[in-house]
Design a protein around this motif. Structure first.
Motif, mmCIF file in Angstrom:
data_model
loop_
_atom_site.group_PDB
_atom_site.id
_atom_site.type_symbol
_atom_site.label_atom_id
_atom_site.label_comp_id
_atom_site.label_asym_id
_atom_site.label_seq_id
_atom_site.Cartn_x
_atom_site.Cartn_y
_atom_site.Cartn_z
ATOM 1 N N GLY A 59 -5.782 23.239 1.435
ATOM 2 C CA GLY A 59 -6.388 22.931 0.144
ATOM 3 C C GLY A 59 -7.002 21.540 0.087
ATOM 4 O O GLY A 59 -7.458 21.107 -0.970
ATOM 5 N N PHE A 60 -7.014 20.831 1.211
ATOM 6 C CA PHE A 60 -7.638 19.507 1.265
ATOM 7 C C PHE A 60 -8.080 19.246 2.697
ATOM 8 O O PHE A 60 -7.617 19.887 3.635
ATOM 9 N N ALA A 61 -8.983 18.307 2.856
ATOM 10 C CA ALA A 61 -9.541 18.010 4.178
ATOM 11 C C ALA A 61 -8.549 17.217 5.020
ATOM 12 O O ALA A 61 -7.681 16.523 4.486
ATOM 13 N N PRO A 62 -8.654 17.304 6.343
ATOM 14 C CA PRO A 62 -7.767 16.519 7.215
ATOM 15 C C PRO A 62 -8.104 15.037 7.182
ATOM 16 O O PRO A 62 -9.148 14.627 6.676
ATOM 17 N N LEU A 63 -7.218 14.235 7.750
ATOM 18 C CA LEU A 63 -7.387 12.791 7.769
ATOM 19 C C LEU A 63 -8.361 12.380 8.866
ATOM 20 O O LEU A 63 -8.073 12.563 10.052
ATOM 21 N N PRO A 64 -9.515 11.803 8.522
ATOM 22 C CA PRO A 64 -10.471 11.370 9.556
ATOM 23 C C PRO A 64 -10.026 10.045 10.168
ATOM 24 O O PRO A 64 -9.347 9.240 9.520
ATOM 25 N N PRO A 65 -10.408 9.780 11.428
ATOM 26 C CA PRO A 65 -10.005 8.530 12.092
ATOM 27 C C PRO A 65 -10.441 7.280 11.332
ATOM 28 O O PRO A 65 -9.708 6.278 11.305
ATOM 29 N N GLU A 66 -11.628 7.312 10.720
ATOM 30 C CA GLU A 66 -12.131 6.139 10.006
ATOM 31 C C GLU A 66 -11.215 5.761 8.849
ATOM 32 O O GLU A 66 -10.943 4.580 8.601
ATOM 33 N N LEU A 67 -10.710 6.788 8.123
ATOM 34 C CA LEU A 67 -9.826 6.516 6.993
ATOM 35 C C LEU A 67 -8.474 6.008 7.487
ATOM 36 O O LEU A 67 -7.888 5.106 6.885
ATOM 37 N N ARG A 68 -7.998 6.555 8.598
ATOM 38 C CA ARG A 68 -6.737 6.063 9.169
ATOM 39 C C ARG A 68 -6.858 4.578 9.516
ATOM 40 O O ARG A 68 -5.943 3.796 9.255
ATOM 41 N N ASN A 69 -7.995 4.190 10.078
ATOM 42 C CA ASN A 69 -8.197 2.791 10.446
ATOM 43 C C ASN A 69 -8.257 1.885 9.222
ATOM 44 O O ASN A 69 -7.746 0.756 9.243
ATOM 45 N N HIS A 70 -8.873 2.366 8.139
ATOM 46 C CA HIS A 70 -8.917 1.588 6.901
ATOM 47 C C HIS A 70 -7.514 1.398 6.339
ATOM 48 O O HIS A 70 -7.160 0.309 5.871
ATOM 49 N N ILE A 71 -6.713 2.462 6.366
ATOM 50 C CA ILE A 71 -5.339 2.379 5.860
ATOM 51 C C ILE A 71 -4.527 1.399 6.709
ATOM 52 O O ILE A 71 -3.765 0.582 6.185
ATOM 53 N N LEU B 201 0.863 -1.180 0.000
ATOM 54 C CA LEU B 201 0.000 0.000 0.000
ATOM 55 C C LEU B 201 0.895 1.224 0.000
ATOM 56 O O LEU B 201 1.719 1.393 0.903
ATOM 57 N N ILE B 202 0.791 2.058 -1.012
ATOM 58 C CA ILE B 202 1.537 3.312 -1.040
ATOM 59 C C ILE B 202 0.519 4.450 -0.999
ATOM 60 O O ILE B 202 -0.495 4.420 -1.692
ATOM 61 N N CYS B 203 0.764 5.437 -0.163
ATOM 62 C CA CYS B 203 -0.181 6.542 -0.107
ATOM 63 C C CYS B 203 0.463 7.756 0.540
ATOM 64 O O CYS B 203 1.398 7.642 1.336
ATOM 65 N N ASP B 204 -0.028 8.897 0.176
ATOM 66 C CA ASP B 204 0.393 10.167 0.756
ATOM 67 C C ASP B 204 -0.847 10.756 1.403
ATOM 68 O O ASP B 204 -1.506 11.623 0.839
ATOM 69 N N PRO B 205 -1.217 10.269 2.603
ATOM 70 C CA PRO B 205 -2.488 10.682 3.207
ATOM 71 C C PRO B 205 -2.455 12.126 3.676
ATOM 72 O O PRO B 205 -1.373 12.692 3.910
ATOM 73 N N PRO B 206 -3.616 12.758 3.812
ATOM 74 C CA PRO B 206 -3.670 14.143 4.296
ATOM 75 C C PRO B 206 -3.234 14.241 5.747
ATOM 76 O O PRO B 206 -3.166 13.247 6.473
ATOM 77 N N TYR B 207 -2.908 15.472 6.182
ATOM 78 C CA TYR B 207 -2.492 15.706 7.553
ATOM 79 C C TYR B 207 -3.654 15.506 8.527
ATOM 80 O O TYR B 207 -4.810 15.485 8.145
ATOM 81 N N SER B 208 -3.305 15.407 9.809
ATOM 82 C CA SER B 208 -4.302 15.249 10.855
ATOM 83 C C SER B 208 -5.023 16.571 11.110
ATOM 84 O O SER B 208 -4.526 17.644 10.728
ATOM 85 N N PRO B 209 -6.184 16.534 11.762
ATOM 86 C CA PRO B 209 -6.892 17.782 12.080
ATOM 87 C C PRO B 209 -6.039 18.755 12.891
ATOM 88 O O PRO B 209 -6.180 19.971 12.752
ATOM 89 N N HIS B 210 -5.145 18.238 13.740
ATOM 90 C CA HIS B 210 -4.294 19.109 14.557
ATOM 91 C C HIS B 210 -3.459 20.039 13.692
ATOM 92 O O HIS B 210 -3.323 21.230 13.977
ATOM 93 N N VAL B 211 -2.887 19.513 12.607
ATOM 94 C CA VAL B 211 -2.061 20.344 11.723
ATOM 95 C C VAL B 211 -2.900 21.397 11.023
ATOM 96 O O VAL B 211 -2.510 22.553 10.902
ATOM 97 N N HIS B 212 -4.076 21.011 10.550
ATOM 98 C CA HIS B 212 -4.942 21.958 9.858
ATOM 99 C C HIS B 212 -5.349 23.113 10.775
ATOM 100 O O HIS B 212 -5.439 24.257 10.330
ATOM 101 N N GLN B 213 -5.571 22.817 12.038
ATOM 102 C CA GLN B 213 -5.968 23.856 12.988
ATOM 103 C C GLN B 213 -4.852 24.863 13.218
ATOM 104 O O GLN B 213 -5.113 26.018 13.553
ATOM 105 N N LYS B 214 -3.602 24.441 13.042
ATOM 106 C CA LYS B 214 -2.456 25.300 13.330
ATOM 107 C C LYS B 214 -1.900 25.987 12.086
ATOM 108 O O LYS B 214 -0.906 26.709 12.176
#
Length: 211
Positions: free
Chosen positions: A104-116, A75-88
């Protein structure tokens, strides 16, 4: 090692070489954030103007492959940052105020992290780039997978923009999280690798998610 940032992370030469070497040994690979890189067996990107095979939400894409019984060894992926980074993500303005700098993109939700993490658990090794605050979330996501475990987080020390708010120290590092199956394994990397060290660009030419 220094490499110019690119909006398509896998176009950065060192990252490109790292990924391509792994793909050569793979028989079935998945990339849920592929953009225009159709290197993996199954590629997806939400943007319909990209060259990916599918244009779905990443979570829906991974669920579709799971429902089909797809078993990947990479599995190769460049996932989005966490909500913490977006807030800062903000900087100072000339009048002393604060300016939001959207990624310019949405943060990484917990559900997607679990799928990855679940998909990564099908593979021998999992290597994930994240912010320091995200280490615990990735650790827990991998630890929840049967027969899999979090192994270690290696810091990536980077020269970055100074902290101008005056209320906290700057964030000078990110993390590379390593996970793998339980039991004895062989790490083919150097035994004296304590951290990665790379300088990031600053100013108007700085990419918002430089690697």
């Amino acid at each position: 090692v220094w490499a110019m940032a690119d909006s398509e992370t896998f176009s950065v030469p060192d990252i490109c070489n790292f990924v391509r070497k792994r793909l050569l040994k793979s028989t079935c690979s998945i990339d849920p954030f592929a953009r225009n890189k159709r290197w993996a067996t199954y590629t997806n990107d939400l943007n319909p103007s990209t060259a990916a095979d599918y244009h779905m939400d990443a979570e829906d894409f991974l669920r579709m492959l799971a429902d089909k019984g797809t078993v990947a060894d990479l599995l190769i992926c460049d996932p989005p940052y966490s909500p913490h980074v977006h807030q800062k993500m903000e900087s100072s303005s000339a009048d002393g105020g604060r300016i939001r700098r959207p990624a310019g993109f949405a943060p990484l939700p917990p559900e997607l992290r679990n799928h990855i993490a679940a998909l990564g658990a099908q593979c021998r090794w999992s290597v994930v780039c994240c912010d320091l605050e995200g280490i615990a979330a990735w650790r827990d996501a991998f630890a929840a997978q049967r027969g899999y475990r979090y192994i270690r987080a290696i810091p990536w020390v980077r020269w970055s923009m100074p902290q101008l708010s005056g209320d906290r120290p700057p964030s000078g590092a990110e993390a590379i999280v390593i996970a793998g199956p339980k039991g004895r394994m062989r790490w083919n990397g150097p035994g004296n690798l304590t951290h990665f060290d790379e300088r990031c660009e600053r100013g108007n030419d700085k990419h918002t998610t430089a690697k």
